[in-house]
Motif scaffolding. Structure first.
Motif, PDB file in Angstrom:
ATOM      1  N   UNK A 156      -3.599  -9.628  -9.743  1.00 36.00           N
ATOM      2  CA  UNK A 156      -3.901  -8.230  -9.439  1.00 36.00           C
ATOM      3  C   UNK A 156      -5.289  -8.107  -8.808  1.00 36.00           C
ATOM      4  N   UNK A 157      -6.255  -8.872  -9.324  1.00 36.26           N
ATOM      5  CA  UNK A 157      -7.607  -8.859  -8.757  1.00 36.26           C
ATOM      6  C   UNK A 157      -7.597  -9.389  -7.326  1.00 36.26           C
ATOM      7  N   UNK A 158      -6.861 -10.451  -7.094  1.00 41.49           N
ATOM      8  CA  UNK A 158      -6.769 -11.018  -5.747  1.00 41.49           C
ATOM      9  C   UNK A 158      -6.117 -10.028  -4.789  1.00 41.49           C
ATOM     10  N   UNK A 159      -5.122  -9.316  -5.262  1.00 39.28           N
ATOM     11  CA  UNK A 159      -4.461  -8.300  -4.434  1.00 39.28           C
ATOM     12  C   UNK A 159      -5.457  -7.202  -4.063  1.00 39.28           C
ATOM     13  N   UNK A 160      -6.296  -6.780  -5.004  1.00 40.19           N
ATOM     14  CA  UNK A 160      -7.298  -5.748  -4.728  1.00 40.19           C
ATOM     15  C   UNK A 160      -8.305  -6.252  -3.699  1.00 40.19           C
ATOM     16  N   UNK A 161      -8.720  -7.521  -3.818  1.00 39.42           N
ATOM     17  CA  UNK A 161      -9.657  -8.093  -2.841  1.00 39.42           C
ATOM     18  C   UNK A 161      -9.020  -8.163  -1.456  1.00 39.42           C
ATOM     19  N   UNK A 162      -7.757  -8.549  -1.409  1.00 33.02           N
ATOM     20  CA  UNK A 162      -7.058  -8.629  -0.123  1.00 33.02           C
ATOM     21  C   UNK A 162      -6.974  -7.247   0.518  1.00 33.02           C
ATOM     22  N   UNK A 163      -6.652  -6.248  -0.277  1.00 35.23           N
ATOM     23  CA  UNK A 163      -6.570  -4.885   0.255  1.00 35.23           C
ATOM     24  C   UNK A 163      -7.929  -4.392   0.757  1.00 35.23           C
ATOM     25  N   UNK A 164      -8.990  -4.746   0.059  1.00 35.30           N
ATOM     26  CA  UNK A 164     -10.329  -4.311   0.451  1.00 35.30           C
ATOM     27  C   UNK A 164     -10.782  -4.994   1.741  1.00 35.30           C
ATOM     28  N   UNK A 165     -10.261  -6.183   2.009  1.00 37.02           N
ATOM     29  CA  UNK A 165     -10.708  -6.934   3.182  1.00 37.02           C
ATOM     30  C   UNK A 165      -9.935  -6.592   4.454  1.00 37.02           C
ATOM     31  N   UNK A 166      -8.833  -5.884   4.333  1.00 37.57           N
ATOM     32  CA  UNK A 166      -8.019  -5.539   5.505  1.00 37.57           C
ATOM     33  C   UNK A 166      -8.226  -4.054   5.819  1.00 37.57           C
ATOM     34  N   UNK A 167      -8.564  -3.734   7.078  1.00 38.01           N
ATOM     35  CA  UNK A 167      -8.757  -2.323   7.434  1.00 38.01           C
ATOM     36  C   UNK A 167      -7.476  -1.521   7.220  1.00 38.01           C
ATOM     37  N   UNK A 168      -7.635  -0.256   6.820  1.00 36.02           N
ATOM     38  CA  UNK A 168      -6.477   0.599   6.546  1.00 36.02           C
ATOM     39  C   UNK A 168      -5.623   0.830   7.783  1.00 36.02           C
ATOM     40  N   UNK A 169      -6.205   0.685   8.948  1.00 35.37           N
ATOM     41  CA  UNK A 169      -5.456   0.897  10.186  1.00 35.37           C
ATOM     42  C   UNK A 169      -4.585  -0.303  10.531  1.00 35.37           C
ATOM     43  N   UNK A 170      -4.852  -1.432   9.893  1.00 32.64           N
ATOM     44  CA  UNK A 170      -4.088  -2.657  10.158  1.00 32.64           C
ATOM     45  C   UNK A 170      -2.705  -2.561   9.495  1.00 32.64           C
ATOM     46  N   UNK A 171      -1.682  -3.075  10.179  1.00 34.31           N
ATOM     47  CA  UNK A 171      -0.319  -3.057   9.635  1.00 34.31           C
ATOM     48  C   UNK A 171      -0.224  -3.893   8.363  1.00 34.31           C
ATOM     49  N   UNK A 172      -1.042  -4.933   8.267  1.00 32.25           N
ATOM     50  CA  UNK A 172      -1.025  -5.783   7.073  1.00 32.25           C
ATOM     51  C   UNK A 172      -1.440  -4.995   5.838  1.00 32.25           C
ATOM     52  N   UNK A 173      -2.311  -4.025   5.997  1.00 31.86           N
ATOM     53  CA  UNK A 173      -2.761  -3.216   4.871  1.00 31.86           C
ATOM     54  C   UNK A 173      -1.585  -2.470   4.260  1.00 31.86           C
ATOM     55  N   UNK A 174      -0.765  -1.880   5.118  1.00 32.14           N
ATOM     56  CA  UNK A 174       0.414  -1.146   4.630  1.00 32.14           C
ATOM     57  C   UNK A 174       1.354  -2.097   3.877  1.00 32.14           C
ATOM     58  N   UNK A 175       1.551  -3.295   4.419  1.00 34.52           N
ATOM     59  CA  UNK A 175       2.405  -4.282   3.755  1.00 34.52           C
ATOM     60  C   UNK A 175       1.852  -4.699   2.403  1.00 34.52           C
ATOM     61  N   UNK A 176       0.536  -4.905   2.347  1.00 38.56           N
ATOM     62  CA  UNK A 176      -0.097  -5.278   1.075  1.00 38.56           C
ATOM     63  C   UNK A 176       0.035  -4.156   0.046  1.00 38.56           C
ATOM     64  N   UNK A 177      -0.101  -2.917   0.494  1.00 35.24           N
ATOM     65  CA  UNK A 177       0.042  -1.771  -0.421  1.00 35.24           C
ATOM     66  C   UNK A 177       1.468  -1.739  -0.972  1.00 35.24           C
ATOM     67  N   UNK A 178       2.444  -1.987  -0.108  1.00 38.05           N
ATOM     68  CA  UNK A 178       3.841  -1.984  -0.567  1.00 38.05           C
ATOM     69  C   UNK A 178       4.100  -3.116  -1.555  1.00 38.05           C
ATOM     70  N   UNK A 179       3.573  -4.304  -1.262  1.00 37.57           N
ATOM     71  CA  UNK A 179       3.752  -5.447  -2.165  1.00 37.57           C
ATOM     72  C   UNK A 179       3.086  -5.168  -3.507  1.00 37.57           C
ATOM     73  N   UNK A 180       1.860  -4.606  -3.465  1.00 37.01           N
ATOM     74  CA  UNK A 180       1.171  -4.285  -4.718  1.00 37.01           C
ATOM     75  C   UNK A 180       1.989  -3.273  -5.525  1.00 37.01           C
ATOM     76  N   UNK A 181       2.561  -2.278  -4.856  1.00 32.04           N
ATOM     77  CA  UNK A 181       3.385  -1.282  -5.551  1.00 32.04           C
ATOM     78  C   UNK A 181       4.592  -1.913  -6.217  1.00 32.04           C
TER      79      UNK A 181
END
Length: 162
Positions: free
Chosen positions: A67-92
């Motif tokens: 969970x901590x690693x997921x939070x770090x990954x989300x913080x390192x990817x800009x919200x405008x990046x498509x990867x951010x949306x994917x990470x948010x979905x995976x975390x959910x």
């Protein structure tokens, strides 16, 4: 026995009374043993239910690092990046899956009283001027905390007011 009742001798009556008392004692002991067994079964059922309730605790503690690693990954990817949306979905999805097993995030709100069973104070700060009555309350959350069915797995790391 033709309508004539035999009278028991005093010895026989005494022996019958003693035998009846012995039978009553055995019956009472048997009933106590039955009650003890029923209580034992109920206690074992409760112990097993409690064990099963927290059986996943060890693996869920290990997943806190994920969970901590997921939070770090989300913080390192800009919200405008498509990867951010994917990470948010995976975390959910991950949080929903863990939630099925009783895993929950400890909610921390600034101004809440400091609770050492759910919070870990990592820093202290002075309260703003005019709000000196905030001592021993949470100023802000520094790190997420997690619980399993109300039992703290890792306390939330917080900054508190002195």
């Amino acid at each position: 026995m033709d309508g004539i009742e035999e009278q028991a001798s005093p010895e026989e009556a005494s022996e019958t009374g003693a035998l009846k008392k012995t039978c009553d004692d055995y019956l009472a002991g048997w009933k106590r043993a039955q009650a003890d067994l029923a209580n034992y079964r109920a206690d074992e059922h409760k112990r097993f239910a409690e064990f099963a309730k927290f059986a996943h605790e060890a693996i869920l503690k290990d997943l806190v690092a994920v969970m901590d690693s997921m939070a770090l990954a989300l913080a390192s990817v800009p919200e405008t990046d498509a990867a951010h949306k994917g990470l948010v979905m995976i975390r959910g999805q991950f949080e929903k899956l863990l939630g099925k097993y009783g895993f929950e995030t400890i909610e921390v709100i600034a101004g809440d009283p400091f609770d050492p069973s759910r919070h870990e104070a990592v820093a202290a700060t002075k309260p703003p001027e005019g709000q000196e009555g905030l001592s021993d309350t949470v100023a802000e959350e520094v790190g997420k905390g997690y619980a399993l069915r109300g039992k703290t797995l890792r306390p939330a790391r917080v900054r508190i007011f002195e």
